[in-house]
Scaffold this motif. Structure first.
Motif, PDB file in Angstrom:
ATOM      1  N   ARG A  23      41.740  13.547  41.118  1.00 16.56           N
ATOM      2  CA  ARG A  23      43.220  13.347  40.942  1.00 16.56           C
ATOM      3  C   ARG A  23      43.715  11.920  40.931  1.00 16.56           C
ATOM      4  N   ILE A  24      43.187  10.796  41.398  1.00 22.61           N
ATOM      5  CA  ILE A  24      43.427   9.666  41.137  1.00 22.61           C
ATOM      6  C   ILE A  24      43.293   9.127  40.002  1.00 22.61           C
ATOM      7  N   SER A  25      42.289   9.321  39.488  1.00 25.01           N
ATOM      8  CA  SER A  25      42.020   8.798  37.887  1.00 25.01           C
ATOM      9  C   SER A  25      43.200   9.524  36.957  1.00 25.01           C
ATOM     10  N   THR A  26      43.233  10.806  37.078  1.00 23.48           N
ATOM     11  CA  THR A  26      44.322  11.370  36.300  1.00 23.48           C
ATOM     12  C   THR A  26      45.801  10.960  36.374  1.00 23.48           C
ATOM     13  N   ALA A  27      46.135  10.751  37.670  1.00 24.23           N
ATOM     14  CA  ALA A  27      47.433  10.242  38.100  1.00 24.23           C
ATOM     15  C   ALA A  27      47.629   8.886  37.584  1.00 24.23           C
ATOM     16  N   CYS A  28      46.490   7.980  37.584  1.00 24.73           N
ATOM     17  CA  CYS A  28      46.896   6.717  36.926  1.00 24.73           C
ATOM     18  C   CYS A  28      46.971   6.649  35.500  1.00 24.73           C
ATOM     19  N   LEU A  29      46.369   7.596  34.920  1.00 30.03           N
ATOM     20  CA  LEU A  29      46.687   7.714  33.288  1.00 30.03           C
ATOM     21  C   LEU A  29      47.847   8.277  33.182  1.00 30.03           C
ATOM     22  N   LEU A  30      48.499   9.469  33.950  1.00 26.91           N
ATOM     23  CA  LEU A  30      49.559   9.790  33.666  1.00 26.91           C
ATOM     24  C   LEU A  30      50.975   9.132  33.976  1.00 26.91           C
ATOM     25  N   VAL A  31      50.679   8.150  34.813  1.00 26.81           N
ATOM     26  CA  VAL A  31      51.945   7.304  35.478  1.00 26.81           C
ATOM     27  C   VAL A  31      51.958   6.275  34.251  1.00 26.81           C
ATOM     28  N   ILE A  32      50.721   5.842  33.795  1.00 25.63           N
ATOM     29  CA  ILE A  32      50.922   4.770  32.949  1.00 25.63           C
ATOM     30  C   ILE A  32      51.617   5.307  31.485  1.00 25.63           C
ATOM     31  N   LEU A  33      51.059   6.709  31.377  1.00 24.37           N
ATOM     32  CA  LEU A  33      51.666   7.234  29.988  1.00 24.37           C
ATOM     33  C   LEU A  33      53.044   7.483  30.082  1.00 24.37           C
ATOM     34  N   SER A  34      53.710   7.831  31.439  1.00 23.52           N
ATOM     35  CA  SER A  34      55.112   7.803  31.871  1.00 23.52           C
ATOM     36  C   SER A  34      55.898   6.674  31.493  1.00 23.52           C
ATOM     37  N   GLN A  35      55.272   5.754  31.439  1.00 23.56           N
ATOM     38  CA  GLN A  35      55.974   4.413  31.333  1.00 23.56           C
ATOM     39  C   GLN A  35      56.057   3.887  29.738  1.00 23.56           C
ATOM     40  N   VAL A  36      55.015   4.526  28.998  1.00 25.98           N
ATOM     41  CA  VAL A  36      54.733   4.175  27.789  1.00 25.98           C
ATOM     42  C   VAL A  36      55.709   5.132  26.708  1.00 25.98           C
ATOM     43  N   TYR A  37      55.731   6.505  27.052  1.00 24.37           N
ATOM     44  CA  TYR A  37      56.330   7.373  26.234  1.00 24.37           C
ATOM     45  C   TYR A  37      57.457   8.140  26.984  1.00 24.37           C
ATOM     46  N   ARG A  38      58.497   8.314  26.232  1.00 23.71           N
ATOM     47  CA  ARG A  38      59.750   9.198  26.912  1.00 23.71           C
ATOM     48  C   ARG A  38      59.813  10.393  26.334  1.00 23.71           C
ATOM     49  N   PRO A  39      60.244  11.338  26.896  1.00 22.82           N
ATOM     50  CA  PRO A  39      60.743  11.320  28.248  1.00 22.82           C
ATOM     51  C   PRO A  39      59.645  11.353  29.156  1.00 22.82           C
ATOM     52  N   SER A  40      59.511  10.416  30.004  1.00 18.40           N
ATOM     53  CA  SER A  40      58.461  10.402  31.227  1.00 18.40           C
ATOM     54  C   SER A  40      58.353  11.690  32.128  1.00 18.40           C
ATOM     55  N   PHE A  41      59.392  12.424  32.307  1.00 19.99           N
ATOM     56  CA  PHE A  41      59.429  13.518  33.111  1.00 19.99           C
ATOM     57  C   PHE A  41      58.241  14.473  32.579  1.00 19.99           C
ATOM     58  N   VAL A  42      57.748  14.460  31.488  1.00 22.18           N
ATOM     59  CA  VAL A  42      56.742  15.469  30.693  1.00 22.18           C
ATOM     60  C   VAL A  42      55.374  14.866  31.582  1.00 22.18           C
ATOM     61  N   PHE A  43      55.121  13.694  31.463  1.00 15.08           N
ATOM     62  CA  PHE A  43      54.010  13.202  32.333  1.00 15.08           C
ATOM     63  C   PHE A  43      54.007  13.567  33.784  1.00 15.08           C
ATOM     64  N   LEU A  44      54.910  13.142  34.296  1.00 14.40           N
ATOM     65  CA  LEU A  44      55.184  13.270  35.757  1.00 14.40           C
ATOM     66  C   LEU A  44      55.222  14.830  36.044  1.00 14.40           C
ATOM     67  N   SER A  45      55.582  15.634  35.414  1.00 15.51           N
ATOM     68  CA  SER A  45      55.350  16.895  35.638  1.00 15.51           C
ATOM     69  C   SER A  45      53.872  17.270  35.325  1.00 15.51           C
ATOM     70  N   LEU A  46      53.251  16.963  34.320  1.00 17.73           N
ATOM     71  CA  LEU A  46      51.825  17.225  34.511  1.00 17.73           C
ATOM     72  C   LEU A  46      51.075  16.813  35.658  1.00 17.73           C
ATOM     73  N   LEU A  47      51.449  15.602  36.238  1.00 18.99           N
ATOM     74  CA  LEU A  47      50.795  14.682  37.370  1.00 18.99           C
ATOM     75  C   LEU A  47      51.286  15.944  38.573  1.00 18.99           C
ATOM     76  N   ALA A  48      52.499  16.500  38.665  1.00 13.59           N
ATOM     77  CA  ALA A  48      52.676  17.361  39.792  1.00 13.59           C
ATOM     78  C   ALA A  48      51.731  18.720  39.702  1.00 13.59           C
ATOM     79  N   LEU A  49      51.878  19.145  38.456  1.00 15.56           N
ATOM     80  CA  LEU A  49      51.088  20.387  38.358  1.00 15.56           C
ATOM     81  C   LEU A  49      49.672  20.213  38.695  1.00 15.56           C
TER      82      LEU A  49
END
Length: 168
Positions: A23-49
């Protein structure tokens, strides 16, 4: 995710440690991607899921008294049983998901849409197209399994509460 294939968790602590590191490794990748691409909620939603479905799975496993959160033999979902019942298939889905996130990070260009980045990469060659299709299939399957996992585990938690209330 990679810890699973090198160290087979044989204890409760090992199983939890394995899941937490995944979960930590996936979370790190998704948080980074949420800063690179918009809309960031897509990656943050994947993280929450990802986190939510695995938390529910671990918690429901504990409630029903199973010794392993990957014991889904009694599930009604064939995909869920296939995913946890076949280590090669689960490994493919997990690795495809992580590799897709890493590729998205490596291909990121400032102020470009993720879909444009993927389409540009796919247009470069048939090999890139095939690789991206292979990874996208594994990624999509893992996301679907996460949804099934969350629903199945939430249903088990509700059933546990109803049985507990009924037995009072």
């Amino acid at each position: 995710m990679f810890l699973t294939f090198y160290v087979h968790p044989v204890s409760t602590f090992g199983a939890v440690l394995d899941m937490v590191t995944d979960r930590i490794s996936t979370a790190c990748l998704l948080v980074i991607l949420s800063q690179v691409y918009r809309p960031s909620f897509v990656f943050l939603s994947l993280l929450a899921l990802d986190i939510g479905s695995h938390w529910f799975q671990m918690y429901s496993t504990f409630l029903v008294g199973k010794s392993n959160h990957k014991d889904v033999k009694d599930s009604t979902s064939w995909l869920f049983r296939l995913y946890y019942g076949n280590r090669m298939f689960m490994g493919y889905c997990c690795v495809a998901c992580e590799l897709l996130y890493i590729i998205l990070f490596l291909l990121a260009k400032e102020s470009e849409k993720m879909t444009d980045v993927l389409m540009d990469a796919a247009k470069q060659s048939i090999i890139y197209s095939a690789l991206l299709a292979f990874l996208l299939f594994g990624w999509a399957t893992k996301q679907l399994v996460n949804v099934i996992q969350m629903k199945t585990a939430a249903d088990l938690c509700v059933l546990y509460d109803l049985n507990k209330k009924h037995n009072k």
